[in-house]
Write a protein that holds these residues in place. Structure first.
Motif, PDB file in Angstrom:
ATOM      1  N   ALA A 218       6.412  -3.954 -23.889  1.00 22.48           N
ATOM      2  CA  ALA A 218       6.831  -5.421 -24.260  1.00 22.48           C
ATOM      3  C   ALA A 218       6.746  -5.489 -25.727  1.00 22.48           C
ATOM      4  CB  ALA A 218       5.685  -6.347 -23.805  1.00 22.48           C
ATOM      5  N   GLY A 219       7.813  -5.795 -26.316  1.00 26.71           N
ATOM      6  CA  GLY A 219       8.005  -5.899 -27.783  1.00 26.71           C
ATOM      7  C   GLY A 219       7.939  -7.349 -28.227  1.00 26.71           C
ATOM      8  N   SER A 220       7.935  -7.524 -29.374  1.00 27.66           N
ATOM      9  CA  SER A 220       7.823  -9.025 -30.016  1.00 27.66           C
ATOM     10  C   SER A 220       9.083 -10.055 -29.310  1.00 27.66           C
ATOM     11  CB  SER A 220       7.543  -9.245 -31.433  1.00 27.66           C
ATOM     12  OG  SER A 220       8.897  -8.639 -32.248  1.00 27.66           O
ATOM     13  N   ASP A 221      10.286  -9.325 -29.515  1.00 25.84           N
ATOM     14  CA  ASP A 221      11.481 -10.078 -29.227  1.00 25.84           C
ATOM     15  C   ASP A 221      11.936 -10.078 -27.733  1.00 25.84           C
ATOM     16  OD1 ASP A 221      11.536 -11.074 -31.743  1.00 25.84           O
ATOM     17  OD2 ASP A 221      12.589  -9.250 -32.213  1.00 25.84           O
ATOM     18  N   GLY A 222      11.479  -8.884 -26.900  1.00 24.80           N
ATOM     19  CA  GLY A 222      11.871  -8.574 -25.627  1.00 24.80           C
ATOM     20  C   GLY A 222      11.228  -7.395 -25.052  1.00 24.80           C
ATOM     21  N   LEU A 223      11.692  -7.038 -23.810  1.00 25.53           N
ATOM     22  CA  LEU A 223      11.171  -5.870 -23.054  1.00 25.53           C
ATOM     23  C   LEU A 223      12.337  -4.738 -23.834  1.00 25.53           C
ATOM     24  CD1 LEU A 223      10.099  -4.426 -20.804  1.00 25.53           C
ATOM     25  CD2 LEU A 223      11.719  -5.184 -19.404  1.00 25.53           C
ATOM     26  N   VAL A 224      11.258  -3.810 -24.140  1.00 27.70           N
ATOM     27  CA  VAL A 224      12.049  -2.627 -24.913  1.00 27.70           C
ATOM     28  C   VAL A 224      11.978  -1.537 -23.916  1.00 27.70           C
ATOM     29  CG1 VAL A 224      11.950  -1.004 -26.746  1.00 27.70           C
ATOM     30  CG2 VAL A 224      11.444  -3.456 -26.802  1.00 27.70           C
ATOM     31  N   LEU A 225      13.214  -0.697 -23.609  1.00 25.57           N
ATOM     32  CA  LEU A 225      13.439   0.390 -22.951  1.00 25.57           C
ATOM     33  C   LEU A 225      13.626   1.545 -23.663  1.00 25.57           C
ATOM     34  CD1 LEU A 225      15.892  -0.996 -19.887  1.00 25.57           C
ATOM     35  CD2 LEU A 225      13.122  -1.027 -20.003  1.00 25.57           C
ATOM     36  N   ASP A 226      12.912   2.639 -23.477  1.00 28.46           N
ATOM     37  CA  ASP A 226      12.926   3.895 -24.609  1.00 28.46           C
ATOM     38  C   ASP A 226      13.579   4.951 -23.924  1.00 28.46           C
ATOM     39  OD1 ASP A 226      11.306   2.650 -26.560  1.00 28.46           O
ATOM     40  OD2 ASP A 226       9.656   2.775 -25.145  1.00 28.46           O
ATOM     41  N   PHE A 227      14.606   5.645 -24.598  1.00 37.92           N
ATOM     42  CA  PHE A 227      15.363   6.668 -23.997  1.00 37.92           C
ATOM     43  C   PHE A 227      15.159   7.995 -24.780  1.00 37.92           C
ATOM     44  CE2 PHE A 227      17.324   2.667 -22.520  1.00 37.92           C
ATOM     45  CZ  PHE A 227      17.520   2.783 -21.307  1.00 37.92           C
ATOM     46  N   LYS A 228      15.447   8.973 -24.202  1.00 40.24           N
ATOM     47  CA  LYS A 228      15.461  10.239 -24.925  1.00 40.24           C
ATOM     48  C   LYS A 228      16.942  10.967 -24.597  1.00 40.24           C
ATOM     49  CE  LYS A 228      13.624  14.941 -25.148  1.00 40.24           C
ATOM     50  NZ  LYS A 228      12.503  15.765 -24.750  1.00 40.24           N
ATOM     51  N   VAL A 229      17.553  11.432 -25.798  1.00 42.68           N
ATOM     52  CA  VAL A 229      19.125  12.068 -25.754  1.00 42.68           C
ATOM     53  C   VAL A 229      18.711  13.475 -25.861  1.00 42.68           C
ATOM     54  CG1 VAL A 229      21.203  12.010 -26.591  1.00 42.68           C
ATOM     55  CG2 VAL A 229      19.999   9.844 -26.674  1.00 42.68           C
ATOM     56  N   ALA A 230      19.187  14.321 -24.874  1.00 39.61           N
ATOM     57  CA  ALA A 230      19.187  15.593 -24.866  1.00 39.61           C
ATOM     58  C   ALA A 230      20.031  16.391 -25.684  1.00 39.61           C
ATOM     59  CB  ALA A 230      19.346  16.272 -23.475  1.00 39.61           C
TER      60      ALA A 230
END
Length: 253
Positions: A218-230
């Motif tokens: 949960a970020g200050s401005d919204g829900l944050v989804l974190d991704f990894k790029v191979a």
């Protein structure tokens, strides 16, 4: 020719060479930025624009040798699965052919947009009337429940798999107390509300090849989804983006 004159001429030549290299670097860098922005904007169909930054020194001159270095792409107003989000992508060692040694990305869904998605998906009455937000640490659901309009805050936990997000209600702050969802039924009239506070899993569809969901917060401005790029994982995405920019149509992905 005197030594002093030779030094002056050499200094002038060096200055001209440096100035020429700097000009070339700036021109090529702007061309690369524009090209990346065009393909990203076409591919993502961002409604509020795309910003591209080349983070390496002399990135323009590097591009002449087939490499760009680190690239940061920000796209605002990207719509995926019926939800608007802002996307930030950081890629390392990017080549002009689209190869990369990997990177990271985030997708931020504003709480207002998240609420609209919940409503559009036909959420039940209990959770549909609660609004998403954060207490600074957790994703929360706040609102009023029951005939008396009792104010409540539901504190949730977030968990992910490579292609899904699960939101699990953990505790409820009610009448000055914080109680586990599992014991909420002890409050008069709260049984029906407690029964509807079940974990919800959302499938994250159509991820680019090589991109994996690794977390959420949960970020200050919204829900944050974190991704990894191979490493090398976006070659197909770059090819599709180039085709899109050449006028072969946008592709939702």
């Amino acid at each position: 020719m005197s030594h002093r004159r030779r030094v002056i001429i050499t200094a002038i030549c060096l200055t001209a060479a440096v100035a020429g290299a700097a000009t070339t670097d700036l021109v090529v860098e702007r061309k690369v930025q524009r090209r990346v922005a065009e393909t990203a904007e076409c591919r993502l169909d961002a409604t509020r624009g795309v910003q591209v930054d080349l983070d390496d020194t002399l990135a323009g001159l590097k591009a002449l040798t087939g490499t760009v270095g680190a690239v940061h792409v920000s796209a605002d107003g990207v719509r995926r699965q019926g939800t608007d989000m802002d996307v930030d992508v950081y890629l390392r060692d990017v080549s002009t052919a689209g190869a990369t040694t990997g990177g990271t990305a985030t997708a931020t869904i504003a709480y207002g947009a998240l609420d609209r998605t919940v409503e559009q998906n036909g959420a039940d009455t209990a959770t549909g009337m609660l609004k998403t937000g954060t207490d600074g640490t957790h994703l929360t659901l706040t609102g009023e429940v029951g005939e008396a309009g009792m104010p409540v805050t539901v504190v949730t936990s977030l968990s992910t798999t490579s292609h899904s997000l699960t939101i699990t209600p953990e505790n409820v702050r009610i009448l000055g107390r914080e109680v586990p969802v599992s014991t909420l039924s002890v409050f008069p009239g709260a049984t029906g509300f407690a029964d509807k506070l079940k974990p919800r899993t959302v499938d994250i569809q159509k991820l680019p090849d090589g991109a994996t969901l690794v977390g959420a917060h949960a970020g200050s401005d919204g829900l944050v989804l974190d991704f990894k790029v191979a490493p090398g994982g976006l070659k197909k995405e770059v090819k599709a983006a180039s085709a899109c920019a050449l006028g072969r149509g946008r592709v939702d992905g």
